[in-house]
Design a protein around this motif. Structure first.
Motif, mmCIF file in Angstrom:
data_model
loop_
_atom_site.group_PDB
_atom_site.id
_atom_site.type_symbol
_atom_site.label_atom_id
_atom_site.label_comp_id
_atom_site.label_asym_id
_atom_site.label_seq_id
_atom_site.Cartn_x
_atom_site.Cartn_y
_atom_site.Cartn_z
ATOM 1 N N UNK A 155 26.190 69.161 47.117
ATOM 2 C CA UNK A 155 25.460 68.573 45.625
ATOM 3 C C UNK A 155 26.391 68.365 44.646
ATOM 4 N N UNK A 156 27.271 68.895 44.477
ATOM 5 C CA UNK A 156 28.460 68.629 43.282
ATOM 6 C C UNK A 156 29.143 67.417 43.513
ATOM 7 N N UNK A 157 29.338 67.004 44.828
ATOM 8 C CA UNK A 157 29.975 65.954 45.176
ATOM 9 C C UNK A 157 29.729 64.458 44.816
ATOM 10 N N UNK A 158 28.291 64.622 44.684
ATOM 11 C CA UNK A 158 27.864 63.035 44.135
ATOM 12 C C UNK A 158 28.577 62.722 42.947
ATOM 13 N N UNK A 159 28.961 61.154 43.078
ATOM 14 C CA UNK A 159 29.793 60.326 42.315
ATOM 15 C C UNK A 159 31.035 61.322 41.607
ATOM 16 N N UNK A 160 31.481 62.264 42.499
ATOM 17 C CA UNK A 160 32.587 63.143 41.913
ATOM 18 C C UNK A 160 33.779 63.012 43.090
ATOM 19 N N UNK B 222 17.848 67.756 44.490
ATOM 20 C CA UNK B 222 19.084 67.188 44.363
ATOM 21 C C UNK B 222 19.753 67.054 45.903
ATOM 22 N N UNK B 223 19.026 67.313 46.992
ATOM 23 C CA UNK B 223 19.482 67.268 48.298
ATOM 24 C C UNK B 223 18.962 66.007 48.914
ATOM 25 N N UNK B 224 19.970 64.983 49.451
ATOM 26 C CA UNK B 224 19.547 64.070 50.190
ATOM 27 C C UNK B 224 20.001 63.960 51.473
ATOM 28 N N UNK B 225 19.974 62.912 52.197
ATOM 29 C CA UNK B 225 20.366 62.637 53.623
ATOM 30 C C UNK B 225 21.895 63.271 53.902
ATOM 31 N N UNK B 226 22.602 62.626 53.017
ATOM 32 C CA UNK B 226 24.059 63.268 53.237
ATOM 33 C C UNK B 226 24.331 64.624 53.302
ATOM 34 N N UNK B 227 23.918 65.223 52.352
ATOM 35 C CA UNK B 227 23.935 66.714 52.066
ATOM 36 C C UNK B 227 23.402 67.377 53.177
#
Length: 235
Positions: free
Chosen positions: A44-49, A132-137
């Protein structure tokens, strides 16, 4: 110039990509990771990071709030401050706390082990219902922690798949999950190695800028190389 890039149908090409990257990077063991909550929250923290800032934000969060209960109960402004190395720390703090409250309602110990007994579809639905959880997560948690036959599509998997010609130029990340998954057997070991190898290949060779096509093991399979780089056209 090799015409192999356009001769192979996408499914066969995907398998050839998998085999070649196995040769380059070697088969990786797929021992399930032991902490699904870490996978969930850190992704969840990794988005755009960047990965480095994701790790820093996760570490700062647990230094300041050492348990999931404390993370959930923290003033949201303080949690956001702890998450400041990540992009959008305020929004991520809100989503993490909402997610923890949902999990606590049925699993007060914040243990996600129940997902192991679930079929893929309901497990995906449960995870993706979290804020905040999508397919990738969701796919990362299920593949890495529970050895489920799903395929996470991160930016590297998506970019290489488009360049090689496994998916079209306009296929989104979300649509790519289903399209690429159909190309492989429902085997978690195969899917894990394909994901991890594509990530490594994207970091080391098929980079966003100035891909190293001259040393690429996928060169004669790649639409982008045949149509662009082999003609002297650069990014």
């Amino acid at each position: 110039m090799s015409q192999l890039a356009h001769m192979l149908p996408p499914k066969e090409k995907a398998w050839q990509v998998h085999l070649r990257l196995n040769e380059v990077f070697g088969l990786l063991p797929t021992y399930p990771r032991q902490d699904p909550m870490r996978e969930l929250i850190s992704t969840m923290l990794s988005h755009r990071t960047t990965h480095a800032n994701e790790e820093k934000a996760y570490s700062q969060m647990l230094e300041r709030f050492p348990s999931w209960q404390q993370v959930m109960d923290a003033p949201v402004e303080e949690l956001a401050d702890a998450l400041s190395p990540a992009e959008f720390p305020g929004a991520k703090a809100v989503n993490i706390q909402k997610t923890l409250r949902i999990i606590q309602q049925t699993h007060p110990d914040f243990n996600l082990a129940f997902l192991e007994q679930m079929d893929v579809s309901p497990a995906m639905d449960w995870l993706m219902a979290l804020p905040g959880v999508g397919l990738k997560t969701a796919t990362l948690v299920l593949l890495f922690n529970f050895h489920k036959p799903v395929l996470p599509v991160d930016t590297h998997v998506h970019r290489i798949s488009q360049r090689v010609g496994l998916i079209g130029a306009k296929v989104t990340h979300d649509k790519a999950h289903a399209i690429l998954l159909e190309m492989f057997p429902p085997d978690a070991d195969v899917l894990y190695n394909f994901h991890r190898h594509m990530l490594k290949h994207g970091q080391k060779v098929c980079t966003f800028r100035y891909p190293k096509c001259g040393s690429c093991a996928l060169q004669n399979l790649c639409n982008y190389y045949e149509e662009v780089r082999s003609k002297g056209i650069d990014l």
